[in-house]
Design a protein around this motif. Sequence first.
Motif, mmCIF file in Angstrom:
data_model
loop_
_atom_site.group_PDB
_atom_site.id
_atom_site.type_symbol
_atom_site.label_atom_id
_atom_site.label_comp_id
_atom_site.label_asym_id
_atom_site.label_seq_id
_atom_site.Cartn_x
_atom_site.Cartn_y
_atom_site.Cartn_z
ATOM 1 N N GLU A 37 0.825 -1.204 0.000
ATOM 2 C CA GLU A 37 0.000 0.000 0.000
ATOM 3 C C GLU A 37 0.863 1.258 0.000
ATOM 4 O O GLU A 37 0.605 2.209 -0.767
ATOM 5 C CB GLU A 37 -0.958 0.015 1.194
ATOM 6 N N ALA A 38 1.885 1.289 0.824
ATOM 7 C CA ALA A 38 2.787 2.441 0.844
ATOM 8 C C ALA A 38 3.544 2.570 -0.468
ATOM 9 O O ALA A 38 3.767 3.682 -0.967
ATOM 10 C CB ALA A 38 3.763 2.309 2.014
ATOM 11 N N THR A 217 8.944 2.872 5.253
ATOM 12 C CA THR A 217 7.558 3.098 4.813
ATOM 13 C C THR A 217 6.552 2.448 5.755
ATOM 14 O O THR A 217 5.418 2.915 5.866
ATOM 15 C CB THR A 217 7.348 2.590 3.376
ATOM 16 N N HIS A 221 3.450 4.378 7.108
ATOM 17 C CA HIS A 221 2.126 3.826 6.875
ATOM 18 C C HIS A 221 1.334 3.693 8.169
ATOM 19 O O HIS A 221 0.124 3.944 8.209
ATOM 20 C CB HIS A 221 2.261 2.463 6.188
ATOM 21 N N TRP A 224 -0.583 6.793 9.051
ATOM 22 C CA TRP A 224 -1.618 7.329 8.167
ATOM 23 C C TRP A 224 -2.965 7.324 8.893
ATOM 24 O O TRP A 224 -3.348 6.320 9.502
ATOM 25 C CB TRP A 224 -1.748 6.480 6.910
ATOM 26 N N ARG A 227 -6.234 4.334 5.836
ATOM 27 C CA ARG A 227 -5.534 3.364 5.003
ATOM 28 C C ARG A 227 -6.445 2.169 4.788
ATOM 29 O O ARG A 227 -7.328 1.870 5.613
ATOM 30 C CB ARG A 227 -4.206 2.948 5.621
#
Length: 231
Positions: A37-38, A217, A221, A224, A227
């Motif tokens: 995802e990152a 990352t 992440h 965030w 997400r």
Amino acid sequence: METSHRTQSPAPARAALLVLADGRFPAGGHAHSGGAEAAVKAGRIHDAAGLAGFCRGRLHTTGLTAAALAAAAALGLDPLALDEAADARTPSSALRTTGRKLGRQLMRAARATWPSSELDALAAALPKGAHQPVVLGLAARAAGLGPLDAAHCAVYETVSGPATAAVRLLGLDPFEATAVLARLAPDMDQVAERACTAARQGIDALPAASAPLLDITAEQHAAWPVRLFAS
């Protein structure tokens, strides 16, 4: 049946490997992208070629380390010492938290599926969760599988999670994502063999390959506010 000295399990037990490696096994992996995802947000994965590069890098670094830990646990090495080794090989606090959460979820599923005194003992010793590869190796052992089986399961999880996540994150054609995994099969076999060989040499010989960008990352992440995946 004693499994601690086998390279791989005999044919009658091999179907258990399919159960353990099945993405529908209720161990919580579907909620995690393995860093994909990152990488998608940063533009490092935007098509099948980018996914293949990401998965190959992850496989030969963190995948190798996880597979060796799983193989060592399947061999019967001390799971508490292996858990400490996993901690030392996971510099990211976010990934340590993720590894233990996934280990706790896998522990619940494994104990229900393959009751084992070794799984019970590890759950009692680490009630907040052991690292997922260590639990995976003990689960394989409880299922009658060998260290190479455990290593294969670990390497497959290393790449299948990001591939599945990329389908959801990018709308990537599932056929393309599956083709990425198929083309990585020789690499997966090689990494599993390397991991098993290292595990047979003891805890001090276990690989400590890492991917610093994944660590960085992962920390980003975790912060965030919104997400799709837990990691």
